[in-house]
Design a protein around this motif. Structure first.
Motif, short mmCIF file in Angstrom:
data_model
loop_
_atom_site.label_atom_id
_atom_site.label_comp_id
_atom_site.label_asym_id
_atom_site.label_seq_id
_atom_site.Cartn_x
_atom_site.Cartn_y
_atom_site.Cartn_z
N GLY A 152 8.51 -2.58 -4.10
CA GLY A 152 7.69 -1.44 -4.49
C GLY A 152 6.24 -1.84 -4.39
N PHE A 153 5.55 -1.36 -3.34
CA PHE A 153 4.20 -1.86 -3.06
C PHE A 153 3.17 -0.75 -3.17
N GLY A 154 3.31 0.02 -4.26
CA GLY A 154 2.28 1.00 -4.58
C GLY A 154 1.14 0.32 -5.32
N ARG A 155 0.44 1.09 -6.13
CA ARG A 155 -0.75 0.56 -6.80
C ARG A 155 -0.44 -0.65 -7.68
N ILE A 156 0.63 -0.55 -8.48
CA ILE A 156 0.95 -1.66 -9.38
C ILE A 156 1.49 -2.85 -8.59
N GLY A 157 2.32 -2.60 -7.60
CA GLY A 157 2.82 -3.68 -6.77
C GLY A 157 1.70 -4.43 -6.08
N ARG A 158 0.71 -3.69 -5.59
CA ARG A 158 -0.42 -4.34 -4.91
C ARG A 158 -1.29 -5.11 -5.89
N GLU A 159 -1.46 -4.57 -7.09
CA GLU A 159 -2.23 -5.30 -8.10
C GLU A 159 -1.52 -6.59 -8.48
N THR A 160 -0.19 -6.52 -8.58
CA THR A 160 0.60 -7.73 -8.86
C THR A 160 0.44 -8.74 -7.75
N ALA A 161 0.45 -8.28 -6.51
CA ALA A 161 0.26 -9.17 -5.37
C ALA A 161 -1.12 -9.82 -5.40
N THR A 162 -2.13 -9.05 -5.80
CA THR A 162 -3.49 -9.58 -5.86
C THR A 162 -3.60 -10.70 -6.88
N VAL A 163 -2.98 -10.50 -8.06
CA VAL A 163 -2.98 -11.57 -9.06
C VAL A 163 -2.25 -12.80 -8.52
N ALA A 164 -1.13 -12.58 -7.85
CA ALA A 164 -0.36 -13.70 -7.29
C ALA A 164 -1.18 -14.47 -6.26
N LEU A 165 -1.87 -13.75 -5.40
CA LEU A 165 -2.70 -14.41 -4.38
C LEU A 165 -3.80 -15.22 -5.04
N GLY A 166 -4.37 -14.70 -6.11
CA GLY A 166 -5.40 -15.43 -6.83
C GLY A 166 -4.89 -16.72 -7.45
N LEU A 167 -3.59 -16.77 -7.73
CA LEU A 167 -2.97 -17.97 -8.29
C LEU A 167 -2.51 -18.95 -7.21
N GLY A 168 -2.69 -18.55 -5.94
CA GLY A 168 -2.27 -19.42 -4.84
C GLY A 168 -0.81 -19.26 -4.47
N MET A 169 -0.21 -18.11 -4.80
CA MET A 169 1.18 -17.85 -4.44
C MET A 169 1.27 -17.18 -3.08
N ASN A 170 2.43 -17.26 -2.48
CA ASN A 170 2.72 -16.50 -1.26
C ASN A 170 3.35 -15.18 -1.66
N VAL A 171 3.08 -14.13 -0.89
CA VAL A 171 3.55 -12.79 -1.23
C VAL A 171 4.44 -12.24 -0.12
N LEU A 172 5.65 -11.80 -0.52
CA LEU A 172 6.51 -10.99 0.34
C LEU A 172 6.66 -9.64 -0.35
N ALA A 173 6.44 -8.57 0.38
CA ALA A 173 6.48 -7.25 -0.24
C ALA A 173 7.33 -6.30 0.58
N TYR A 174 7.99 -5.40 -0.15
CA TYR A 174 8.78 -4.33 0.49
C TYR A 174 8.42 -3.00 -0.12
N ASP A 175 8.35 -1.98 0.73
CA ASP A 175 8.15 -0.63 0.25
C ASP A 175 8.74 0.34 1.27
N LEU A 176 9.14 1.52 0.81
CA LEU A 176 9.64 2.55 1.72
C LEU A 176 8.57 2.97 2.72
N PHE A 177 7.31 2.81 2.32
CA PHE A 177 6.19 3.15 3.20
C PHE A 177 5.49 1.84 3.58
N PRO A 178 5.66 1.39 4.83
CA PRO A 178 5.12 0.08 5.23
C PRO A 178 3.61 -0.03 5.01
N PHE A 179 3.19 -1.24 4.71
CA PHE A 179 1.78 -1.54 4.49
C PHE A 179 1.38 -2.71 5.37
N ASP A 180 0.26 -2.59 6.04
CA ASP A 180 -0.27 -3.68 6.87
C ASP A 180 -1.79 -3.61 6.76
#
Length: 316
Positions: A152-180
């Motif tokens: 689920g890569f809507g607003r909250i999913g993307r915010e979660t990804a942003t925090v993860a990236l700030g921590l130096g994590m790798n991000v894999l994301a899935y959503d019904l509506f592709p994001f690139d």
């Protein structure tokens, strides 16, 4: 004069904005079984997740012109039916994103360092079994360098990804509506760092993630069940700060008991407000009572945004 019933409350900032614009705002909660009668005296209602606004209720209050949801999900509102009757339905999907994302990581940090179990046992055993507990919790891991899968890569999913990236994590994301595209890290001093992210298949997220975080609306069937757990890495961890029902709780308990899943963090549950006792008592689950958006900052943003939407609607 337009009257609004904020039945699940509204932040004082939002209330003040509405009153300044000439609205009357009542914040005393009306029980669900008394709403039909009470709403005959109002032009609009705002709710959070507690109050239900269903078709039966809407048929009894033809004077209602707006329903405002303070937050993201609108599972407690018959949205399409309301709109078919000419009732505006608005929500505040962006206001709580950071608060929910930070709670995801509160659960992740809790799980990787066994805090949920340590906080239970230290008061009872810390004075007599200190060294044994120290040994039991001595195999924590770091989040940096690990892969978080976000379903689920809507607003909250993307915010979660942003925090993860700030921590130096790798991000894999899935959503019904592709994001690139890019997610932006906002650092001190106004520094902005764009980081490219694109969605992948759900199977790839499930198979290749060290941690999985759910950020989807309610679904007809669980997104993660026994079949999905079987495809995950051994020792994976799962966090759900989205909606109850998106994880098969019986399958989760089985996966925790077998060691397939190392820990879980849950803010939402089946059968709220009476979660499964087996979930509540499990030593490998970090628990919070549906508080993803419950920060002072998020409530201020929600109140202000909701007030603006209400004022805009009635001033058309």
């Amino acid at each position: 004069m337009i009257k609004i019933l904020a039945n699940d409350g509204i932040d004082p900032i939002g209330k003040a904005l509405l009153e300044k614009a000439g609205f009357v705002v009542d914040t005393e909660t009306v029980p669900q079984d008394q709403l039909a009668e009470a709403l005959k005296n109002y032009d609009g209602i705002t709710v959070r997740s507690a109050t239900k606004v269903r078709q039966e209720l809407l048929d009894q209050v033809p004077n209602i012109k707006l329903i405002g949801r303070g937050g993201v999900g609108m599972d407690n509102i018959d949205v399409e039916y309301a709109r078919s009757k000419g009732i505006a339905v608005v929500n505040t999907p962006a206001a709580s994103s950071l608060s929910v994302a930070e709670l995801v990581f509160a659960h992740l940090f809790t799980g990787v360092r066994f805090l949920q179990d340590a906080n239970r046992k230290m008061p009872a055993e810390g004075a007599t079994k200190f060294n044994a507990l120290k040994k039991a919790y001595a195999k924590g891991i770091e989040l940096r360098g690990k892969t978080i899968g976000i379903i689920g890569f809507g607003r909250i999913g993307r915010e979660t990804a942003t925090v993860a990236l700030g921590l130096g994590m790798n991000v894999l994301a899935y959503d019904l509506f592709p994001f690139d595209g890019n997610l932006t890290l906002n650092l001190q001093g106004g520094i902005q760092v764009p980081i490219p992210v694109k969605t992948v298949s759900l199977d790839e997220v499930i198979a290749n993630s060290d941690f999985i975080s759910l950020h989807t609306p309610f679904a007809d069937r669980p997104i993660l069940g026994a079949e999905e757990f079987a495809k995950m890495k051994d020792g994976v961890a799962v966090v759900n700060c989205s909606r109850g029902g998106t994880i098969d709780e019986a399958a989760l308990i089985a996966a925790l008991d077998s060691g397939k899943v190392s820990f879980a963090g849950l803010d939402v549950f089946d059968n709220e407000p009476t979660p499964n006792e087996a979930i509540l008592a499990h030593p490998k689950i970090s628990l919070t009572p549906h508080i993803g958006a419950a920060t002072n900052e998020a409530q201020e943003r929600i109140g202000a945004e909701l007030a603006s939407l209400i004022i805009e609607h009635f001033n058309k």
